[in-house]
Design a protein around this motif. Structure first.
Motif, PDB file in Angstrom:
ATOM      1  N   VAL A   1       0.870  -1.196   0.000  1.00  0.00           N
ATOM      2  CA  VAL A   1       0.000   0.000   0.000  1.00  0.00           C
ATOM      3  C   VAL A   1       0.902   1.240   0.000  1.00  0.00           C
ATOM      4  CG1 VAL A   1      -2.121   1.046   0.885  1.00  0.00           C
ATOM      5  CG2 VAL A   1      -1.615  -1.336   1.447  1.00  0.00           C
ATOM      6  N   ILE A   2       1.005   1.942   1.130  1.00  0.00           N
ATOM      7  CA  ILE A   2       1.916   3.096   1.236  1.00  0.00           C
ATOM      8  C   ILE A   2       2.881   2.772   2.363  1.00  0.00           C
ATOM      9  CG2 ILE A   2       2.091   5.572   1.852  1.00  0.00           C
ATOM     10  CD1 ILE A   2       0.747   5.049  -0.884  1.00  0.00           C
ATOM     11  N   SER A   3       4.155   2.890   2.064  1.00  0.00           N
ATOM     12  CA  SER A   3       5.139   2.537   3.080  1.00  0.00           C
ATOM     13  C   SER A   3       6.156   3.673   3.228  1.00  0.00           C
ATOM     14  CB  SER A   3       5.824   1.234   2.661  1.00  0.00           C
ATOM     15  OG  SER A   3       6.757   0.870   3.615  1.00  0.00           O
ATOM     16  N   PRO A   4       6.044   4.466   4.308  1.00  0.00           N
ATOM     17  CA  PRO A   4       6.981   5.572   4.498  1.00  0.00           C
ATOM     18  C   PRO A   4       8.415   5.043   4.659  1.00  0.00           C
ATOM     19  CG  PRO A   4       5.156   5.697   6.061  1.00  0.00           C
ATOM     20  CD  PRO A   4       5.065   4.370   5.402  1.00  0.00           C
ATOM     21  N   VAL A   5       9.361   5.796   4.119  1.00  0.00           N
ATOM     22  CA  VAL A   5      10.770   5.437   4.271  1.00  0.00           C
ATOM     23  C   VAL A   5      11.377   6.365   5.323  1.00  0.00           C
ATOM     24  CG1 VAL A   5      12.996   5.283   3.075  1.00  0.00           C
ATOM     25  CG2 VAL A   5      10.883   4.680   1.861  1.00  0.00           C
ATOM     26  N   GLY A   6      11.961   5.772   6.354  1.00  0.00           N
ATOM     27  CA  GLY A   6      12.522   6.581   7.450  1.00  0.00           C
ATOM     28  C   GLY A   6      14.020   6.782   7.327  1.00  0.00           C
ATOM     29  N   GLU A   7      14.674   5.851   6.623  1.00  0.00           N
ATOM     30  CA  GLU A   7      16.135   5.952   6.472  1.00  0.00           C
ATOM     31  C   GLU A   7      16.557   5.451   5.112  1.00  0.00           C
ATOM     32  OE1 GLU A   7      17.599   4.578  10.795  1.00  0.00           O
ATOM     33  OE2 GLU A   7      19.025   4.131   9.187  1.00  0.00           O
ATOM     34  N   LEU A   8      17.511   6.159   4.517  1.00  0.00           N
ATOM     35  CA  LEU A   8      18.074   5.726   3.227  1.00  0.00           C
ATOM     36  C   LEU A   8      19.579   5.673   3.381  1.00  0.00           C
ATOM     37  CD1 LEU A   8      16.595   7.824   0.249  1.00  0.00           C
ATOM     38  CD2 LEU A   8      16.624   5.335   0.468  1.00  0.00           C
ATOM     39  N   THR A   9      20.176   4.559   2.962  1.00  0.00           N
ATOM     40  CA  THR A   9      21.639   4.471   3.028  1.00  0.00           C
ATOM     41  C   THR A   9      22.192   4.282   1.624  1.00  0.00           C
ATOM     42  OG1 THR A   9      21.601   3.538   5.237  1.00  0.00           O
ATOM     43  CG2 THR A   9      23.590   3.154   3.960  1.00  0.00           C
TER      44      THR A   9
ATOM     45  N   ASN B   1      26.094   4.521  -0.391  1.00  0.00           N
ATOM     46  CA  ASN B   1      27.532   4.817  -0.329  1.00  0.00           C
ATOM     47  C   ASN B   1      28.025   5.031   1.102  1.00  0.00           C
ATOM     48  OD1 ASN B   1      28.876   4.815  -2.663  1.00  0.00           O
ATOM     49  ND2 ASN B   1      28.338   6.918  -3.253  1.00  0.00           N
ATOM     50  N   ASP B   2      27.567   4.235   2.024  1.00  0.00           N
ATOM     51  CA  ASP B   2      27.963   4.379   3.428  1.00  0.00           C
ATOM     52  C   ASP B   2      27.449   5.648   4.091  1.00  0.00           C
ATOM     53  OD1 ASP B   2      29.317   2.013   3.362  1.00  0.00           O
ATOM     54  OD2 ASP B   2      31.178   2.942   2.677  1.00  0.00           O
ATOM     55  N   LYS B   3      26.561   6.355   3.405  1.00  0.00           N
ATOM     56  CA  LYS B   3      26.003   7.551   4.036  1.00  0.00           C
ATOM     57  C   LYS B   3      24.521   7.298   4.327  1.00  0.00           C
ATOM     58  CE  LYS B   3      25.716  12.413   3.893  1.00  0.00           C
ATOM     59  NZ  LYS B   3      25.272  13.521   3.173  1.00  0.00           N
ATOM     60  N   THR B   4      24.107   7.567   5.539  1.00  0.00           N
ATOM     61  CA  THR B   4      22.702   7.328   5.900  1.00  0.00           C
ATOM     62  C   THR B   4      22.010   8.653   6.174  1.00  0.00           C
ATOM     63  OG1 THR B   4      23.187   5.170   6.837  1.00  0.00           O
ATOM     64  CG2 THR B   4      21.193   6.242   7.640  1.00  0.00           C
ATOM     65  N   ILE B   5      20.838   8.824   5.590  1.00  0.00           N
ATOM     66  CA  ILE B   5      20.043  10.007   5.938  1.00  0.00           C
ATOM     67  C   ILE B   5      18.761   9.551   6.619  1.00  0.00           C
ATOM     68  CG2 ILE B   5      20.987  11.565   4.181  1.00  0.00           C
ATOM     69  CD1 ILE B   5      18.590  10.958   2.410  1.00  0.00           C
ATOM     70  N   VAL B   6      18.328  10.356   7.571  1.00  0.00           N
ATOM     71  CA  VAL B   6      17.070  10.075   8.266  1.00  0.00           C
ATOM     72  C   VAL B   6      16.037  11.045   7.713  1.00  0.00           C
ATOM     73  CG1 VAL B   6      15.906  10.077  10.519  1.00  0.00           C
ATOM     74  CG2 VAL B   6      18.267   9.257  10.317  1.00  0.00           C
ATOM     75  N   ILE B   7      14.894  10.513   7.315  1.00  0.00           N
ATOM     76  CA  ILE B   7      13.878  11.345   6.663  1.00  0.00           C
ATOM     77  C   ILE B   7      12.730  11.621   7.629  1.00  0.00           C
ATOM     78  CG2 ILE B   7      12.280  11.426   4.696  1.00  0.00           C
ATOM     79  CD1 ILE B   7      14.604   9.108   3.805  1.00  0.00           C
ATOM     80  N   ASN B   8      12.366  12.883   7.701  1.00  0.00           N
ATOM     81  CA  ASN B   8      11.236  13.321   8.537  1.00  0.00           C
ATOM     82  C   ASN B   8      11.330  12.733   9.952  1.00  0.00           C
ATOM     83  OD1 ASN B   8       8.784  14.744   8.888  1.00  0.00           O
ATOM     84  ND2 ASN B   8       7.607  12.870   8.585  1.00  0.00           N
ATOM     85  N   ASP B   9      12.534  12.744  10.464  1.00  0.00           N
ATOM     86  CA  ASP B   9      12.741  12.275  11.846  1.00  0.00           C
ATOM     87  C   ASP B   9      12.292  10.845  12.069  1.00  0.00           C
ATOM     88  OD1 ASP B   9      14.030  13.672  13.684  1.00  0.00           O
ATOM     89  OD2 ASP B   9      12.297  14.895  14.348  1.00  0.00           O
ATOM     90  N   ASN B  10      12.297  10.065  10.978  1.00  0.00           N
ATOM     91  CA  ASN B  10      11.841   8.676  11.063  1.00  0.00           C
ATOM     92  C   ASN B  10      10.362   8.568  11.459  1.00  0.00           C
ATOM     93  OD1 ASN B  10      12.374   6.075  10.617  1.00  0.00           O
ATOM     94  ND2 ASN B  10      13.955   5.872  12.188  1.00  0.00           N
TER      95      ASN B  10
END
Ligand code: COI
Length: 360
Positions: free
Chosen positions: A305-313, A315-324
């Motif tokens: 259905v709809i699945s929010p993404v909280g973290e993307l990694t 190249n060894d770099k991780t970003i946190v999206i919308n505070d998870n």
């Protein structure tokens, strides 16, 4: 095509699983739809028959050259006591597009849909009731001819099996962690990535295994040529909300044209939220995050259905999206989409198709 669908009754019905134990794709109903194809007869002998193990020749061509395709759709139990489908004609059309690409004979879409409705009617008591549940419908076709030469088979079987299911990722709207894959690729332009060929999923397992090992829920695939542009996630399409605008990768020929993807785009347009289908590089996504403009990321697919993404990694770099956290837009789309599917909200798009009256 207007063939009579025969019915073969099973001796005893199965016990239905408890709603809270459903998970995804673990249980199967009492009956399935089966149909045969022979090059001399076309598609013939549609039947609703007990769900049971198959007997196939070891030389059946599906085992050797991989003509195996599938679709994924759902039946929902609405509050007012009907069973309904969501845009099923899109799945019928995509099934035939997949047949065409994989040299499998196409099937009459209207007939197949009416046969699926008949199967759902037979199995209406299996449609689960409860937040985030539905009856997952899995049509698939395999090559059954016993032959080892490499060419399209002359015999096939089509099946439609049903699985009462809950959330694909365990917990429906909890943000998931996604790993951007750089070593392996999913699909090339001119290949089969834009259709639901079973082999696409086999080819994805190595990377998925790596992601699992590293503690990620899914892979985000990049384009196979430049390893630069975002394509899709393992079992869903992907959307980015950047500075108030929504971007999703455009269908370049290696991305699956998801029914949920199309529905999200239509919904956003209906809400006057700017949405663009265009190539977007992973660098742009990370740069938008750096600027503080990457507001939300979410996947969209029939199963998920709809699945929010909280973290993307990447190249060894991780970003946190919308505070998870679940983003507002992800939540709104989820509410609207499931509201329409469950008959709780108006359906201005005429997406839902009623199938049967069910007990509530
Ligand atoms: C679906 O969303 O229905 C799919 O086909 C994805 C599946 C591989 C779980």
């Amino acid at each position: 095509m207007n063939q009579e669908i025969s019915f073969i009754q099973r001796e005893a019905l199965k016990e239905k699983p408890a709603t809270d134990s459903l998970g995804f794709g673990k249980y199967f109903t009492d009956y399935m739809l089966v149909m045969d194809y022979h090059s001399e007869n076309g598609w013939y002998n549609p039947r609703i028959t007990p769900y049971e193990a198959l007997t196939l020749e070891p030389s059946a061509m599906v085992f050797h050259y991989g003509q195996a395709i599938f679709e994924g759709m759902k039946a929902y139990r609405t509050a007012d006591g009907t069973a309904q489908l969501f845009r099923p004609e899109k799945n019928m059309k995509r099934l035939n597009d997949t047949c065409d690409r994989m040299c499998i004979p196409q099937i009459d879409e209207d007939f197949l849909l009416s046969a699926i409705k008949q199967l759902i009617f037979t199995e209406k008591d299996w449609i689960p009731q409860g937040e985030g549940t539905s009856l997952y419908i899995r049509p698939f076709i395999i090559a059954t001819e016993a032959y080892l030469g490499v060419r399209p088979a002359k015999e096939y079987k089509l099946f439609v099996i049903l699985s009462p299911s809950g959330a694909y990722y365990g917990s429906q709207l909890n943000p998931v962690k996604i790993y951007v894959e750089e070593q392996y690729v999913r699909a090339v332009i001119g290949g089969v990535g834009h259709v639901k060929n079973a082999g696409n999923y086999a080819a994805s397992l190595k990377a998925q295994e790596k992601a699992d090992r590293l503690g990620y829920a899914q892979i985000l695939w990049l384009d196979a040529k430049e390893n630069k542009y975002v394509e899709e996630v393992g079992s869903m399409n992907i959307f980015f909300k950047i500075n108030g605008e929504v971007v999703t990768p455009k269908l370049t020929g290696s991305i699956l044209p998801g029914v949920t993807r199309d529905s999200v785009i239509q919904l956003l347009k209906h809400w006057n939220i700017p949405v663009r289908e265009e190539r977007i590089s992973i660098e742009e996504v990370f740069a938008a995050h750096e600027r503080g403009e990457l507001e939300e990321v979410f996947g969209a697919g029939t199963a998920a259905v709809i699945s929010p993404v909280g973290e993307l990694t990447w190249n060894d770099k991780t970003i946190v999206i919308n505070d998870n956290q679940i983003g507002h837009l992800s939540q709104d789309i989820y509410d609207e989409m499931t509201g329409i599917q469950l008959g709780k909200k108006e359906d201005p798009f005429n997406w839902t198709v009623k199938v049967a009256q069910v007990e509530v």
